[in-house]
Design a protein around this motif. Structure first.
Motif, PDB file in Angstrom:
ATOM      1  N   THR A 282       0.811  -1.211   0.000  1.00  0.00           N
ATOM      2  CA  THR A 282       0.000   0.000   0.000  1.00  0.00           C
ATOM      3  C   THR A 282       0.847   1.264   0.000  1.00  0.00           C
ATOM      4  O   THR A 282       0.346   2.356  -0.274  1.00  0.00           O
ATOM      5  N   ARG A 283       2.153   1.129   0.288  1.00  0.00           N
ATOM      6  CA  ARG A 283       3.062   2.279   0.333  1.00  0.00           C
ATOM      7  C   ARG A 283       4.285   1.983  -0.525  1.00  0.00           C
ATOM      8  O   ARG A 283       4.682   0.822  -0.683  1.00  0.00           O
ATOM      9  N   ILE A 284       4.899   3.045  -1.053  1.00  0.00           N
ATOM     10  CA  ILE A 284       6.096   2.885  -1.878  1.00  0.00           C
ATOM     11  C   ILE A 284       7.014   4.073  -1.633  1.00  0.00           C
ATOM     12  O   ILE A 284       6.548   5.199  -1.394  1.00  0.00           O
ATOM     13  N   ALA A 285       8.330   3.812  -1.660  1.00  0.00           N
ATOM     14  CA  ALA A 285       9.311   4.881  -1.446  1.00  0.00           C
ATOM     15  C   ALA A 285       9.342   5.807  -2.658  1.00  0.00           C
ATOM     16  O   ALA A 285       9.300   5.354  -3.809  1.00  0.00           O
ATOM     17  N   ALA A 286       9.436   7.100  -2.388  1.00  0.00           N
ATOM     18  CA  ALA A 286       9.444   8.086  -3.473  1.00  0.00           C
ATOM     19  C   ALA A 286      10.294   9.286  -3.083  1.00  0.00           C
ATOM     20  O   ALA A 286      10.441   9.609  -1.897  1.00  0.00           O
ATOM     21  N   VAL A 287      10.878   9.932  -4.098  1.00  0.00           N
ATOM     22  CA  VAL A 287      11.486  11.245  -3.910  1.00  0.00           C
ATOM     23  C   VAL A 287      10.713  12.215  -4.788  1.00  0.00           C
ATOM     24  O   VAL A 287      10.190  11.841  -5.840  1.00  0.00           O
ATOM     25  N   ARG A 288      10.639  13.457  -4.341  1.00  0.00           N
ATOM     26  CA  ARG A 288       9.824  14.446  -5.062  1.00  0.00           C
ATOM     27  C   ARG A 288      10.603  15.731  -5.231  1.00  0.00           C
ATOM     28  O   ARG A 288      11.195  16.250  -4.267  1.00  0.00           O
ATOM     29  N   PHE A 289      10.624  16.234  -6.452  1.00  0.00           N
ATOM     30  CA  PHE A 289      11.289  17.506  -6.711  1.00  0.00           C
ATOM     31  C   PHE A 289      10.470  18.648  -6.113  1.00  0.00           C
ATOM     32  O   PHE A 289       9.231  18.619  -6.138  1.00  0.00           O
ATOM     33  N   THR A 290      11.149  19.658  -5.611  1.00  0.00           N
ATOM     34  CA  THR A 290      10.464  20.896  -5.259  1.00  0.00           C
ATOM     35  C   THR A 290      10.354  21.789  -6.493  1.00  0.00           C
ATOM     36  O   THR A 290       9.393  22.533  -6.652  1.00  0.00           O
ATOM     37  N   VAL A 291      11.363  21.680  -7.368  1.00  0.00           N
ATOM     38  CA  VAL A 291      11.342  22.342  -8.680  1.00  0.00           C
ATOM     39  C   VAL A 291      11.825  21.316  -9.689  1.00  0.00           C
ATOM     40  O   VAL A 291      12.890  20.709  -9.495  1.00  0.00           O
ATOM     41  N   ASP A 292      11.065  21.094 -10.738  1.00  0.00           N
ATOM     42  CA  ASP A 292      11.460  20.096 -11.731  1.00  0.00           C
ATOM     43  C   ASP A 292      12.754  20.512 -12.426  1.00  0.00           C
ATOM     44  O   ASP A 292      12.967  21.711 -12.683  1.00  0.00           O
ATOM     45  N   PRO A 293      13.637  19.550 -12.759  1.00  0.00           N
ATOM     46  CA  PRO A 293      14.852  19.892 -13.509  1.00  0.00           C
ATOM     47  C   PRO A 293      14.509  20.393 -14.905  1.00  0.00           C
ATOM     48  O   PRO A 293      13.429  20.110 -15.429  1.00  0.00           O
ATOM     49  N   GLU A 294      15.412  21.143 -15.495  1.00  0.00           N
ATOM     50  CA  GLU A 294      15.218  21.619 -16.864  1.00  0.00           C
ATOM     51  C   GLU A 294      15.126  20.436 -17.811  1.00  0.00           C
ATOM     52  O   GLU A 294      15.902  19.478 -17.690  1.00  0.00           O
ATOM     53  N   PRO A 295      14.168  20.432 -18.747  1.00  0.00           N
ATOM     54  CA  PRO A 295      14.081  19.313 -19.690  1.00  0.00           C
ATOM     55  C   PRO A 295      15.300  19.243 -20.584  1.00  0.00           C
ATOM     56  O   PRO A 295      15.977  20.255 -20.834  1.00  0.00           O
ATOM     57  N   ASP A 296      15.577  18.030 -21.091  1.00  0.00           N
ATOM     58  CA  ASP A 296      16.717  17.864 -22.001  1.00  0.00           C
ATOM     59  C   ASP A 296      16.424  18.436 -23.374  1.00  0.00           C
ATOM     60  O   ASP A 296      17.335  18.906 -24.054  1.00  0.00           O
TER      61      ASP A 296
END
Length: 299
Positions: A282-296
């Motif tokens: 029911t749960r999964i580890a995650a990291v979350r950006f506060t600001v998304d990185p610049e796209p490639d």
């Protein structure tokens, strides 16, 4: 559309110094034959100055062919390769992929000057790898694999042949070994934006997420679990395609956190989410950006 071989200007400045180091290692092979020709040495110095932020990309792009012309004024294959290594280093201001070209020509030059040593090229490649900082490795991992993208030096030109291709594949294989999940799968994440569709190489997301603190999120909160993220008009859900995704779900490692955008959208980890759901988690580890990185790149 900007080629994925270009890299961001920040990444180009990051890898330029490493490319210059690779080229400078073999510069004496050129200068032994043409001691009064300073074009390759100047190209290497400019690559270093560019890496320090002292030169503008636009100015260096206009000058990137100067050192390459020096290769036509020497006769020994090792001197020619050394001049081309310098030219590739100076070309990093234009496209980041030239950094791998600088390394490849430098290793080729070493092999040419000591042909009796079968391991000379491999030894030079090992030295080049040892000289990479984590930031350089992260930037170079954002490049497409050799032959995967035609719009640049890693396309079907000289770098895709012979010793040059072998060296670049060795470098990219070593870089790929650090990617979560092991084997190289060149993948992207994309999403619509007001300026067009933004694309990120998955490696870009991994590098940007380094150092973020993982937290646990509800599996059912991942909206993409109920979206068609893998198939479309050009990728029909054939039995083979479904089986491939089933295999990847089976292989997915839940000890690698998924990556969420600043607005909570899934950017990497769909197979991990599917595996967690199948396992009843029911749960999964995650990291979350506060600001998304610049796209490639954008389309």
């Amino acid at each position: 559309m900007v080629s994925p071989q270009a890299l961001s200007e920040a990444d180009r400045r990051t890898v330029a110094a490493w490319a210059a180091d690779c080229a400078e290692r073999v510069l004496p092979l050129f200068e032994a034959e043409a001691p009064d020709d300073d074009r390759p040495r100047d190209a290497i110095a400019r690559a270093r100055a560019f890496s320090r932020g002292e030169l503008r990309a636009a100015d260096e792009i206009r000058r990137r062919f100067v050192a390459g012309r020096a290769a036509g004024d020497v006769s020994s294959p090792a001197a020619v390769a050394a001049a081309r290594a310098a030219a590739q280093a100076s070309g990093v201001a234009h496209m980041g992929a030239h950094a791998l070209g600088a390394a490849a020509y430098a290793a080729k030059a070493v092999g040419l000057v000591v042909p009796s040593r079968a391991d000379a090229v491999d030894e030079e490649v090992r030295r080049q790898l040892q000289a990479m900082t984590p930031a350089i490795r992260a930037a170079l991992r954002r490049l497409p694999l050799l032959g995967e993208d035609r719009a640049g030096p890693l396309g079907s030109g000289l770098l895709a042949t012979g010793v040059l291709a072998t060296v670049i594949r060795q470098l990219q294989a070593d870089l790929a070994a650090e990617r979560p999940g092991g084997p190289v799968r060149r993948e992207t994440h994309s999403r619509p934006t007001p300026d067009g569709r933004a694309f990120w190489w998955t490696e870009t997301l991994w590098a940007a997420a380094t150092g973020l603190e993982p937290v646990e999120v509800d599996v059912d909160s991942i909206a993409e679990l109920d979206m068609n993220c893998w198939f479309g008009p050009d990728l029909p859900p054939t039995c083979r395609a479904v089986a491939e995704h089933a295999r990847r779900i089976q292989e997915a490692r839940l000890d690698h956190p998924i990556i969420l955008s600043a607005d909570g959208g899934l950017m990497d980890g769909g197979h991990r989410v599917a595996r967690a759901w199948l396992a009843g988690e029911t749960r999964i580890a995650a990291v979350r950006f506060t600001v998304d990185p610049e796209p490639d790149w954008m389309e």
